[in-house]
Design a protein around this motif. Structure first.
Motif, PDB file in Angstrom:
ATOM      1  N   ARG A 197       3.584   5.611  -5.861  1.00 41.53           N
ATOM      2  CA  ARG A 197       3.215   5.591  -7.227  1.00 41.53           C
ATOM      3  C   ARG A 197       2.129   6.656  -7.718  1.00 41.53           C
ATOM      4  O   ARG A 197       2.161   6.926  -8.770  1.00 41.53           O
ATOM      5  N   ASP A 198       1.012   6.872  -6.578  1.00 37.22           N
ATOM      6  CA  ASP A 198       0.268   7.698  -6.757  1.00 37.22           C
ATOM      7  C   ASP A 198       0.472   9.373  -6.580  1.00 37.22           C
ATOM      8  O   ASP A 198      -0.343  10.268  -6.861  1.00 37.22           O
ATOM      9  N   GLY A 199       1.661   9.388  -6.324  1.00 39.93           N
ATOM     10  CA  GLY A 199       2.306  10.807  -6.091  1.00 39.93           C
ATOM     11  C   GLY A 199       2.105  11.234  -4.720  1.00 39.93           C
ATOM     12  O   GLY A 199       2.244  12.826  -4.540  1.00 39.93           O
ATOM     13  N   LEU A 200       1.674  10.726  -3.930  1.00 42.75           N
ATOM     14  CA  LEU A 200       1.336  11.361  -2.528  1.00 42.75           C
ATOM     15  C   LEU A 200       2.755  11.644  -1.857  1.00 42.75           C
ATOM     16  O   LEU A 200       3.745  11.228  -2.005  1.00 42.75           O
ATOM     17  N   ALA A 201       2.661  12.907  -1.148  1.00 47.67           N
ATOM     18  CA  ALA A 201       3.619  13.642  -0.921  1.00 47.67           C
ATOM     19  C   ALA A 201       4.312  13.100   0.515  1.00 47.67           C
ATOM     20  O   ALA A 201       3.458  12.384   1.200  1.00 47.67           O
ATOM     21  N   PRO A 202       5.808  13.068   0.559  1.00 50.61           N
ATOM     22  CA  PRO A 202       6.274  12.572   1.748  1.00 50.61           C
ATOM     23  C   PRO A 202       5.785  13.159   3.094  1.00 50.61           C
ATOM     24  O   PRO A 202       4.981  14.353   2.945  1.00 50.61           O
ATOM     25  N   PRO A 203       5.669  12.891   4.406  1.00 51.18           N
ATOM     26  CA  PRO A 203       6.605  11.571   4.635  1.00 51.18           C
ATOM     27  C   PRO A 203       5.812  10.275   4.407  1.00 51.18           C
ATOM     28  O   PRO A 203       4.503  10.276   4.694  1.00 51.18           O
ATOM     29  N   LEU A 204       6.470   9.238   3.919  1.00 49.45           N
ATOM     30  CA  LEU A 204       5.667   7.886   3.845  1.00 49.45           C
ATOM     31  C   LEU A 204       6.782   6.824   4.446  1.00 49.45           C
ATOM     32  O   LEU A 204       7.922   7.121   4.309  1.00 49.45           O
ATOM     33  N   PRO A 205       6.240   5.727   4.850  1.00 43.58           N
ATOM     34  CA  PRO A 205       7.311   4.607   5.222  1.00 43.58           C
ATOM     35  C   PRO A 205       8.070   4.236   4.165  1.00 43.58           C
ATOM     36  O   PRO A 205       7.640   4.201   2.961  1.00 43.58           O
ATOM     37  N   ALA A 206       9.164   3.722   4.463  1.00 40.46           N
ATOM     38  CA  ALA A 206      10.057   3.242   3.220  1.00 40.46           C
ATOM     39  C   ALA A 206       9.718   1.650   2.905  1.00 40.46           C
ATOM     40  O   ALA A 206       8.835   1.172   3.674  1.00 40.46           O
ATOM     41  N   TYR A 207       9.651   1.244   1.648  1.00 37.01           N
ATOM     42  CA  TYR A 207       9.632  -0.290   1.538  1.00 37.01           C
ATOM     43  C   TYR A 207      10.720  -0.612   0.605  1.00 37.01           C
ATOM     44  O   TYR A 207      11.542   0.342  -0.251  1.00 37.01           O
ATOM     45  N   HIS A 208      10.989  -1.866   0.466  1.00 40.10           N
ATOM     46  CA  HIS A 208      11.935  -2.390  -0.228  1.00 40.10           C
ATOM     47  C   HIS A 208      11.893  -2.267  -1.839  1.00 40.10           C
ATOM     48  O   HIS A 208      10.435  -2.543  -2.488  1.00 40.10           O
ATOM     49  N   LEU A 234       0.950  -1.157   0.001  1.00 39.10           N
ATOM     50  CA  LEU A 234      -0.187   0.181   0.105  1.00 39.10           C
ATOM     51  C   LEU A 234       0.916   1.191  -0.025  1.00 39.10           C
ATOM     52  O   LEU A 234       0.394   2.322  -0.513  1.00 39.10           O
ATOM     53  N   THR A 235       2.077   1.237   0.612  1.00 41.92           N
ATOM     54  CA  THR A 235       2.985   2.368   0.696  1.00 41.92           C
ATOM     55  C   THR A 235       3.517   2.545  -0.835  1.00 41.92           C
ATOM     56  O   THR A 235       3.461   3.702  -1.230  1.00 41.92           O
ATOM     57  N   ARG A 236       3.721   1.497  -1.385  1.00 38.60           N
ATOM     58  CA  ARG A 236       4.228   1.365  -2.859  1.00 38.60           C
ATOM     59  C   ARG A 236       3.192   2.254  -3.751  1.00 38.60           C
ATOM     60  O   ARG A 236       3.558   3.019  -4.343  1.00 38.60           O
TER      61      ARG A 236
END
Length: 238
Positions: free
Chosen positions: A198-209, A192-194
């Motif tokens: 990809r939808d362009g949601l501004a940071p902050p977001l969690p990191a993902y591999h 979901l973070t990915r």
């Protein structure tokens, strides 16, 4: 062009459980986790993804308190035997994933080159589960198709040489993710973070591999894990 197998079936094998101490869970209590392996029926034969919890030294036994189910018993319940296994793939070489490998001496074992090198340096796993009599490794460096429609994909994180198995069959793609994520819920959160990124949601977001992008490109319909009986499935829009 990505190939598929004309016959593909996956059977989950219960190979026991262990107790992860509270010091490793990030919480106040220990956690009991399953040890799951997967038997894959394929046009080429039977493939085994992980082989269960191996015998360990006294300190490791006391630390994790493993309760093992014999590999042969699990295979018998799935209608197979050790002798029928054609190929072994280990997601990584910790003792709870490669414990049954010595029972499959002479069978090819697919592992990432960096994973095997790390295991052989010592202080990593149980040495007797790595270079046992009849051990036969097929080392790969990165992504590789090992059978038609069967592809190993590097998913480092838990270990540098961790790999997952992508299975493309007539009913779609499934992923055997091993310990790429500890839980299906962790995979769901990362996916979901990915999506948000990809939808362009501004940071902050969690990191993902970063490898999550590669797995998503296969459009898997299910993802299975080594230490969680839950299965991830993508949300589908009606």
């Amino acid at each position: 062009m990505q190939t598929t197998s004309t016959h593909l079936a996956v059977h989950r094998l219960d190979l026991g459980y262990f107790v992860r101490p509270a010091v490793e869970t990030g919480g106040p209590e220990p956690r009991v986790e399953p040890a799951l392996a997967y038997l894959v029926e394929h046009d080429r034969g039977l493939l085994l993804f992980d082989t269960g919890i191996g015998a360990a030294d006294p300190a490791t036994e006391a630390h994790y308190r493993p309760q093992r189910r014999p590999l042969q018993a699990a295979l018998t319940a799935a209608g197979a035997s050790l002798a029928e296994i054609s190929l072994v793939v280990n997601c990584h070489l910790h003792f709870d994933h490669c414990g049954g490998n010595p029972l499959l001496a002479g069978k090819p074992i697919v592992v990432q080159k960096v994973e095997l090198a790390t295991a052989r340096r010592g202080d990593y796993t149980i040495d007797g589960l790595i270079d046992f009599p009849g051990a036969r490794y097929e080392e790969v460096a990165g992504e590789a198709e090992i059978w038609p429609g069967v592809r190993v994909v590097p998913t480092p994180g838990h270990t540098d040489g961790h790999q997952s198995l992508v299975l493309r069959g007539p009913k779609g793609t499934v992923v055997l993710a091993g310990q790429a994520h500890d839980f299906a819920s962790h995979h769901a959160s990362a996916d979901l973070t990915r999506r948000a990124a990809r939808d362009g949601l501004a940071p902050p977001l969690p990191a993902y591999h970063p490898w999550l992008d590669r797995l998503a490109a296969f459009d898997p319909r299910r993802v299975y894990f080594a230490h969680d009986a839950s299965v991830w499935e993508p949300p589908r829009t009606p």
